[in-house]
Design an enzyme around this catalytic site. Structure first.
Site, PDB file in Angstrom:
ATOM      1  N   ALA A 204       0.832  -1.214   0.000  1.00 63.51           N
ATOM      2  CA  ALA A 204       0.000   0.000   0.000  1.00 63.51           C
ATOM      3  C   ALA A 204       0.864   1.260   0.000  1.00 63.51           C
ATOM      4  O   ALA A 204       1.935   1.256   0.607  1.00 63.51           O
ATOM      5  CB  ALA A 204      -0.902   0.004   1.235  1.00 63.51           C
ATOM      6  N   PRO A 205       0.395   2.327  -0.696  1.00 62.59           N
ATOM      7  CA  PRO A 205      -0.901   2.462  -1.361  1.00 62.59           C
ATOM      8  C   PRO A 205      -0.971   1.895  -2.787  1.00 62.59           C
ATOM      9  O   PRO A 205      -2.019   1.974  -3.421  1.00 62.59           O
ATOM     10  CB  PRO A 205      -1.087   3.986  -1.391  1.00 62.59           C
ATOM     11  N   GLY A 206       0.122   1.330  -3.308  1.00 67.92           N
ATOM     12  CA  GLY A 206      -0.008   0.614  -4.573  1.00 67.92           C
ATOM     13  C   GLY A 206       0.777   1.184  -5.742  1.00 67.92           C
ATOM     14  O   GLY A 206       0.575   0.757  -6.874  1.00 67.92           O
TER      15      GLY A 206
ATOM     16  N   LYS B 121       3.931   0.791  -6.575  1.00 72.38           N
ATOM     17  CA  LYS B 121       4.774  -0.203  -7.259  1.00 72.38           C
ATOM     18  C   LYS B 121       3.934  -1.380  -7.739  1.00 72.38           C
ATOM     19  O   LYS B 121       4.207  -1.968  -8.784  1.00 72.38           O
ATOM     20  CB  LYS B 121       5.921  -0.617  -6.356  1.00 72.38           C
TER      21      LYS B 121
ATOM     22  N   GLU C 146      -0.856  -6.101   1.944  1.00 76.72           N
ATOM     23  CA  GLU C 146      -0.597  -4.974   2.854  1.00 76.72           C
ATOM     24  C   GLU C 146      -1.094  -5.370   4.232  1.00 76.72           C
ATOM     25  O   GLU C 146      -2.264  -5.699   4.410  1.00 76.72           O
ATOM     26  CB  GLU C 146      -1.307  -3.715   2.338  1.00 76.72           C
TER      27      GLU C 146
ATOM     28  N   ARG D 290      -4.889   0.662   5.094  1.00 78.55           N
ATOM     29  CA  ARG D 290      -4.034   0.921   3.931  1.00 78.55           C
ATOM     30  C   ARG D 290      -4.314  -0.094   2.820  1.00 78.55           C
ATOM     31  O   ARG D 290      -4.206   0.217   1.635  1.00 78.55           O
ATOM     32  CB  ARG D 290      -2.560   0.903   4.347  1.00 78.55           C
TER      33      ARG D 290
ATOM     34  N   CYS E 189      12.859   3.999   1.230  1.00 82.78           N
ATOM     35  CA  CYS E 189      13.019   5.415   0.882  1.00 82.78           C
ATOM     36  C   CYS E 189      13.811   6.103   1.987  1.00 82.78           C
ATOM     37  O   CYS E 189      13.470   7.191   2.429  1.00 82.78           O
ATOM     38  CB  CYS E 189      11.665   6.073   0.652  1.00 82.78           C
TER      39      CYS E 189
HETATM   40  N1  SAM Z   1       5.074  -0.250  -1.953  1.00 88.76           N
HETATM   41  C1  SAM Z   1       4.219   0.840  -1.568  1.00 88.76           C
HETATM   42  C2  SAM Z   1       3.999   1.739  -2.765  1.00 88.76           C
HETATM   43  O1  SAM Z   1       4.827   1.765  -3.682  1.00 88.76           O
HETATM   44  O2  SAM Z   1       2.972   2.410  -2.824  1.00 88.76           O
HETATM   45  C3  SAM Z   1       4.753   1.566  -0.355  1.00 88.76           C
HETATM   46  C4  SAM Z   1       5.006   0.651   0.797  1.00 88.76           C
HETATM   47  S1  SAM Z   1       5.442   1.453   2.299  1.00 88.76           S
HETATM   48  C5  SAM Z   1       7.023   1.988   1.997  1.00 88.76           C
HETATM   49  C6  SAM Z   1       5.667   0.107   3.380  1.00 88.76           C
HETATM   50  C7  SAM Z   1       4.403  -0.620   3.766  1.00 88.76           C
HETATM   51  O3  SAM Z   1       4.766  -1.712   4.633  1.00 88.76           O
HETATM   52  C8  SAM Z   1       3.386   0.220   4.536  1.00 88.76           C
HETATM   53  O4  SAM Z   1       2.168   0.254   3.837  1.00 88.76           O
HETATM   54  C9  SAM Z   1       3.243  -0.482   5.878  1.00 88.76           C
HETATM   55  O5  SAM Z   1       1.930  -0.517   6.380  1.00 88.76           O
HETATM   56  C10 SAM Z   1       3.732  -1.898   5.573  1.00 88.76           C
HETATM   57  N2  SAM Z   1       4.227  -2.614   6.779  1.00 88.76           N
HETATM   58  C11 SAM Z   1       4.406  -2.122   8.002  1.00 88.76           C
HETATM   59  N3  SAM Z   1       4.842  -3.088   8.852  1.00 88.76           N
HETATM   60  C12 SAM Z   1       4.933  -4.208   8.132  1.00 88.76           C
HETATM   61  C13 SAM Z   1       5.309  -5.547   8.448  1.00 88.76           C
HETATM   62  N4  SAM Z   1       5.704  -5.907   9.659  1.00 88.76           N
HETATM   63  N5  SAM Z   1       5.255  -6.459   7.461  1.00 88.76           N
HETATM   64  C14 SAM Z   1       4.861  -6.106   6.224  1.00 88.76           C
HETATM   65  N6  SAM Z   1       4.509  -4.849   5.879  1.00 88.76           N
HETATM   66  C15 SAM Z   1       4.547  -3.918   6.822  1.00 88.76           C
END
Ligand code: SAM
Length: 434
Positions: free
Chosen positions: A112-114, A116, A134, A139, A232
């Site tokens: 999320a939010p999607g 990639k 996610e 999210r 990031c």
């Molecule tokens: N890939 C997304 C995009 O391009 O739109 C952005 C992802 S964001 C950097 C990381 C995501 O990992 C968040 O949505 C978060 O809720 C989730 N997250 C948090 N803790 C996590 C866990 N323990 N295991 C897997 N995902 C987790």
């Protein structure tokens, strides 16, 4: 210039040396915006011809990825029609590196939010199976809406912790993306509320969590498959050292390439990305289980109702296996979908609509995925589309029945024609508020 933590600045100065002043100066510039054309719906060239705002680019090797200066691109009818996704330029390089192949089995583990997920979906061209997961339920709903808006047909959206997926899919996927939750040092301009949350302790906590997520991801990768890790942030603990530690724990993986984008070298906010491959014939991962196919629930009456609807709506009807859930919701199941029993599933392939035992009622997702091919189409100008997006009723020459409502040829949603008017069936939550 944002008020950056002292310790963060000290760390960056040690890391960058002579480059530090240029890095610091990058904070004087506004955050760099980007737009990725959704090639499932339109080619980059055609989009540039029609775009109502200036674009610049491409910002990486993918011609769909462009720089943007327009502030209101999220309110444009083309955005509602899923012709593009607003994405930070360096984040787009991750999708470019993923280079997913049609027909592959792909997992986006932190999706999320999607951004990639929808980039990878465009590369897959509707073939193969993309599981977008996610962990955070709220999210995950946003992710699911973006998958729907972009008209993706081969994606299952789940909301599960990585270890739950790993138990179900040992050595299963050809490509796994871990776009990990991180300390977000590259997001300080775009999301200033990440600044007070930053601390060295938080960097360490993030690194531990990333290591656990990567460990679960490794279990799900097939031999010869690729694991793409990204953040990031600039902290080595979460980036280069994370990959070094992973390779120590997983000698059956090799690093193919690794890149770090800094805002003083790249026109973007910064990203880290590492592409790994699991070698054949080695073993730190579980053996593949005999994963069962998705158990399709066929409902002959519901399928007949859909076929009758589709014969009126299309010249050529979308094909595939239809599953009808106990509550009457009908989905077109992507070929090759595995059994997802036990997972919280928010979306599977394309939701066609609902069967109440007597009538078939099409779903918004159906319009977004297939409405462009409809024979029954209400075509609107960009100006007229604003009225539909606000929930208004429109005039029509179409005979009574369902239609796809489109901005030019691109679907925005559904309408129901009744005696010369189109009743607005755009879901209330997706309407434009003034
Ligand atoms: N890939 C997304 C995009 O391009 O739109 C952005 C992802 S964001 C950097 C990381 C995501 O990992 C968040 O949505 C978060 O809720 C989730 N997250 C948090 N803790 C996590 C866990 N323990 N295991 C897997 N995902 C987790």
């Amino acid at each position: 210039m944002p008020n950056l933590p002292e310790t963060f600045l000290k760390r960056m100065k040690e890391r960058l040396g002579n480059d530090f002043p240029a890095f610091l100066a990058s904070y004087e510039r506004p955050p760099q915006k980007g737009l990725r054309v959704n090639t499932l719906k339109i080619s980059p060239d055609e989009f540039v011809r029609r775009a109502p705002f200036p674009l610049d680019g491409p910002c990486c090797g993918d011609p769909a990825c462009m720089y943007l200066t327009e502030e209101k691109a999220g309110a444009d009818p083309y955005h509602f029609a899923g012709l593009y996704y607003l994405q930070e330029p360096s984040a787009m390089t991750v999708g470019e590196t993923a280079a997913a192949l049609p027909k592959a089995r792909v997992l986006d583990l932190c999706a999320a939010p999607g951004g990639k997920t929808t980039h990878i979906a465009a590369q897959m061209k509707g073939e193969g199976i993309l599981v977008a997961n996610e962990i955070d339920p709220a999210r995950a709903r946003t992710l699911s809406q973006n998958v729907e808006r972009m008209g993706v047909t081969n994606c299952a959206v789940t909301s599960a912790p990585p270890e739950k997926l790993a138990a179900l899919f040992p050595s299963y996927f050809d490509l796994i993306l871990v776009d990990a939750p991180c300390s977000g040092e590259g997001m300080f301009k775009k999301e200033p509320n990440a600044i007070p949350e930053w601390s060295e302790e938080n960097v360490a906590r993030c690194a531990l969590r990333q290591s656990a997520i990567l460990g679960e991801a490794a279990k799900m990768l097939a031999e010869g498959g690729r694991l793409l890790y990204s953040t990031c942030t600039f902290a080595e603990e979460e980036d280069e050292w994370q990959i070094e530690e992973f390779l120590r724990r997983h000698p059956d993986f090799v690093l193919l390439r690794q890149s770090k984008l800094y805002p003083h070298h790249f026109r973007g906010e910064g990203h880290f990305c590492a592409l790994l491959e699991r070698k054949n014939g080695q073993n730190t991962c579980p053996s593949p289980a005999n994963t069962k196919p998705y158990p399709v629930r066929r409902n002959a009456a519901a399928n007949r109702a859909f076929a009758a609807f589709a014969a009126d709506f299309f010249d050529v009807c979308p094909r595939g296996e239809i599953t009808t859930l106990a509550d009457g919701r009908m989905y077109l199941v992507p070929a090759g979908t595995p059994d997802l029993t036990g997972l919280r599933l928010l979306r599977l392939g394309v939701e066609l609509g609902e069967w109440d035992g007597k009538l078939f009622k099409p779903a918004h997702a159906f319009a977004m995925a297939f409405g462009g091919d409809a024979r029954r189409k209400q075509t609107l100008s960009r100006e007229e589309s604003e009225r539909y997006l606000r929930g208004e009723t429109l005039a029509t020459d179409l005979s009574d029945g369902w239609c796809a409502v489109c901005v030019e040829e691109f679907p925005l949603g559904l309408g129901k024609c009744v005696k010369g008017t189109v009743k607005n069936h755009l879901p209330k939550g997706l309407r434009k508020v003034k």
